[in-house]
Write an enzyme that holds these catalytic residues in place. Structure first.
Site, PDB file in Angstrom:
ATOM      1  N   ASP A  88      13.347  -8.371   0.670  1.00  0.00           N
ATOM      2  CA  ASP A  88      14.454  -8.556   1.619  1.00  0.00           C
ATOM      3  C   ASP A  88      15.523  -7.467   1.451  1.00  0.00           C
ATOM      4  O   ASP A  88      15.632  -6.831   0.403  1.00  0.00           O
ATOM      5  CB  ASP A  88      15.132  -9.915   1.372  1.00  0.00           C
ATOM      6  N   ASP A  89      16.319  -7.341   2.496  1.00  0.00           N
ATOM      7  CA  ASP A  89      17.606  -6.619   2.467  1.00  0.00           C
ATOM      8  C   ASP A  89      17.537  -5.110   2.619  1.00  0.00           C
ATOM      9  O   ASP A  89      18.560  -4.446   2.648  1.00  0.00           O
ATOM     10  CB  ASP A  89      18.422  -6.925   1.190  1.00  0.00           C
ATOM     11  N   HIS A 139      15.337  -9.690   9.293  1.00  0.00           N
ATOM     12  CA  HIS A 139      16.229 -10.406   8.367  1.00  0.00           C
ATOM     13  C   HIS A 139      17.643 -10.458   8.951  1.00  0.00           C
ATOM     14  O   HIS A 139      18.615 -10.424   8.195  1.00  0.00           O
ATOM     15  CB  HIS A 139      16.205  -9.700   7.008  1.00  0.00           C
ATOM     16  N   HIS A 143      22.942  -9.426   8.566  1.00  0.00           N
ATOM     17  CA  HIS A 143      22.775 -10.141   7.307  1.00  0.00           C
ATOM     18  C   HIS A 143      23.846 -11.206   7.128  1.00  0.00           C
ATOM     19  O   HIS A 143      24.741 -11.107   6.283  1.00  0.00           O
ATOM     20  CB  HIS A 143      22.769  -9.196   6.106  1.00  0.00           C
ATOM     21  N   HIS A 233      13.654  -8.344  -3.737  1.00  0.00           N
ATOM     22  CA  HIS A 233      14.595  -7.557  -2.939  1.00  0.00           C
ATOM     23  C   HIS A 233      14.334  -6.059  -3.056  1.00  0.00           C
ATOM     24  O   HIS A 233      13.995  -5.565  -4.131  1.00  0.00           O
ATOM     25  CB  HIS A 233      16.035  -7.896  -3.350  1.00  0.00           C
TER      26      HIS A 233
END
Ligand SMILES: [Zn+2]
Length: 276
Positions: A88-89, A139, A143, A233
């Site tokens: 993620d991210d 995602h 965010h 991540h």
């Protein structure tokens, strides 16, 4: 010594409480555009709090029990020795290419749940992920914790990120992950309206908090299970340090790495298998 004075001294020297429950997601990952908005809900929505795998399972079971079935992918097929690594991210200007190198060396695919405003800044990294045979998921654009937003803003978040990814790789994502695993009915419906299946996780070794490579490795390895979806991540050095060992160990145990689209074919089974 007077009790109040003693209390004051003890308080002053007691160790700092760990951050949370409203800890800001991670240093370096803030969207200036959103930060500048004055609305209270945008400010609250910027704070990411992760749900544990147990909380996610409990929420899915509770919804199912109430006849409020929401189609979320928490785990793949229990009978297949499959694992999905999800990152993620990202994309991240320092870490993404290093991460892609490791995955290439190990010859395994992964799923990247990317943030729109990061992808906008580093479009070439999205192209590199796609070229590496990995799956790109949504995602959100900014965010943000989606249950804090009105439904129309949830849709905007998913749609803006979808539009951007399609512009970059010529294909709209089919999967999304709400930041923090924070979802409700409106969030799932907002995803579906954008053609997105919501993906959560079975394992969260907490790498975003940089607990040390040993902790990330042990937490991941002890929880490996069929159909496992592992939350990691893109943007954490410790994750890169420990990833080859995690992959090697899982391979030795006979696991095959897949992207979440392979697992989603089992989504209907997940619907009936929530109690397992
Ligand atoms: Zn996130």
């Amino acid at each position: 010594m007077r009790p109040l004075l003693l209390l004051a001294i003890l308080t002053a020297f007691s160790p700092q409480k760990p951050p949370g429950p409203t800890v800001v997601h991670r240093k370096g990952l803030t969207n200036k555009m959103v930060e500048d908005r004055l609305d209270k809900y945008w400010q609250r929505a910027q704070q990411e709090v992760y749900k544990s795998p147990e909380e996610l399972q409990a929420q899915a079971k509770r919804d199912a029990r109430r006849g409020n079935y929401l189609p979320v992918l928490i785990r793949g097929d229990h009978s297949k020795k499959w694992l999905a690594l999800t990152f993620d991210d990202g994309p991240h200007p320092i870490y993404t290419l290093k991460l892609l190198d490791i995955l290439k060396r190990e010859k395994i695919p992964a799923t990247f749940f990317v943030v729109g405003f990061m992808a906008e800044q580093y479009p070439q990294l999205i192209a590199a992920e796609a070229a590496g045979g990995h799956l790109i998921g949504n995602h959100t654009f900014s965010h943000v914790m989606l249950t804090h937003l009105p439904p129309r803003e949830v849709q905007t978040e998913y749609r803006a990120c979808n539009d951007l990814i399609e512009k970059l790789i010529g294909k709209r994502p089919a999967f999304c992950r709400p930041p923090g695993g924070d979802y409700d009915r409106d969030v799932i419906l907002g995803a579906e309206a954008n053609g997105l299946t919501t993906v959560l996780w079975t394992d969260d070794p907490g790498d975003y908090a940089q607990p040390g490579t040993h902790v990330i490795e042990q937490d991941t390895l002890k929880n490996l299970s069929n159909g496992g979806i592992i939350l990691l991540h893109d943007g954490v050095q410790q994750t890169l340090d420990v990833l080859p060992q995690i992959i090697e160990y899982a391979k030795k145990k006979g696991y095959t790495f897949v992207t979440v689209d392979a697992m989603s074919k089992e989504l209907l089974q997940a619907r009936t298998g929530l109690g397992r």
